[in-house]
Design an enzyme around this catalytic site. Structure first.
Site, PDB file in Angstrom:
ATOM      1  CB  CYS A  91      37.984   2.573  22.869  1.00 21.44           C
ATOM      2  SG  CYS A  91      37.072   1.884  21.482  1.00 21.44           S
ATOM      3  CB  CYS A 119      39.602   2.833  19.580  1.00 19.61           C
ATOM      4  SG  CYS A 119      37.979   3.509  19.978  1.00 19.61           S
TER       5      CYS A 119
END
Length: 324
Positions: free
Chosen positions: A79, A82
């Site tokens: 991600c 993230c």
């Protein structure tokens, strides 16, 4: 200055008094004391950011949330947002210095947790306070927004649940050893002794005023805060007809004033869990201003007993469940 034992034998549970003295000292002077005493009882900065799994979630998040708010960062290696959000959350965690703990959950390795929280996309950030989960935001939010959210979380945790956070070891942060903090200036010994003498003599009004005199000059004085809370409790129950109070409480289970008066009598008589349970039950039955009044009174009773007392921790969790 060492806290003195207050002479209230036969009126207030002395075990609760001792616990309250210790808890208040930790709650309001813990950071300074930990640094001064070599970080005893403190956590290191590394303990503020933890990796959490399904196996450790109960102890690392749920149980810990009764002491400090826990912010959960649901993330994954693949991600990209993230990777932007994670370091920012870690930086803020260290900056807030124990006001909250950051728990990082890798969703690929902990898919059951992802399902339990109803996560539809990552990054997703939640908080757990006193055992209750609260959604915060989803996506890589800007730093200003995250700060505002964290400020609100910390404020709610302190004001509604009395969670003051963890003590961080200053030495572990690489800081220089601090000199012992000087005693506050002012005639506090004499004023505090006057308060104790007033309590011994049954002059609760005099004791309350003596403690207020200390706090007017030194608002953070833990012994004065504790003494004032106890003296005001005794003052509230002075002259009450215990039989009548309990009769009204039995007849009016949803009357905040009746239940608050009965809870005060419970606490003064040493029935701590009965006092807490009574007010938690009342919170479930009332709404609006009445609910807020009962909640605030219960938090005040937590202060009298001591925020680290196991009975307070248990009741605080029960209160959170009643409110949400």
């Amino acid at each position: 200055m060492q806290p003195r034992n207050m002479s209230m034998s036969g009126v207030v549970d002395l075990g609760a008094v001792k616990a309250a003295q210790e808890a208040k000292a930790k709650a309001e002077q813990a950071r300074a004391e930990a640094a001064r005493q070599g970080g005893g009882g403190a956590v290191s900065p590394a303990d503020l950011v933890i990796d959490v799994s399904e196996a450790s979630f109960e102890s690392d998040v749920i149980q810990r949330s009764t002491e400090v708010p826990v912010v959960i960062d649901f993330w994954a290696e693949w991600c990209e947002p993230c990777k932007q959000l994670g370091p920012l959350l870690e930086k803020l965690t260290l900056e807030y210095n124990g006001r909250f703990v950051l728990a990082k959950v890798d969703v690929d390795a902990n898919q059951m947790l992802m399902q339990q929280f109803g996560i539809q996309g990552i990054p997703a950030v939640f908080a757990v306070v006193a055992g209750q989960a609260l959604p915060l935001f989803q996506g890589a939010a800007p730093e200003a927004q995250i700060r505002q959210t964290v400020d609100q979380l910390v404020q709610v945790a302190e004001e509604r649940f009395g969670l003051t956070g963890l003590v961080v070891d200053a030495d572990a942060q690489g800081g220089e050893e601090r000199e012992a903090a000087p005693e506050p200036a002012g005639p506090y010994d004499a004023l505090l002794e006057a308060a104790v003498q007033a309590l011994d003599a049954g002059d609760l009004g005099g004791a309350v005023q003596a403690y207020k005199n200390v706090l007017a000059d030194d608002p953070a004085n833990t012994e004065a805060k504790l003494g004032l809370a106890q003296a005001e409790l005794l003052q509230r129950v002075q002259g009450l007809d215990a039989q009548q109070v309990r009769k009204e409480a039995a007849e009016k289970p949803a009357d905040p004033a009746a239940q608050i008066a009965a809870a005060d009598l419970d606490l003064v008589g040493g029935h701590v869990e009965d006092a807490f349970g009574r007010l938690v039950d009342t919170v479930k039955k009332v709404f609006g201003d009445d609910r807020d009044a009962v909640r605030k009174h219960l938090l005040g009773l937590f202060e009298v007993v001591g925020l680290e007392d196991p009975r307070v921790v248990k009741a605080r969790t029960a209160l959170a469940r009643a409110l949400f």
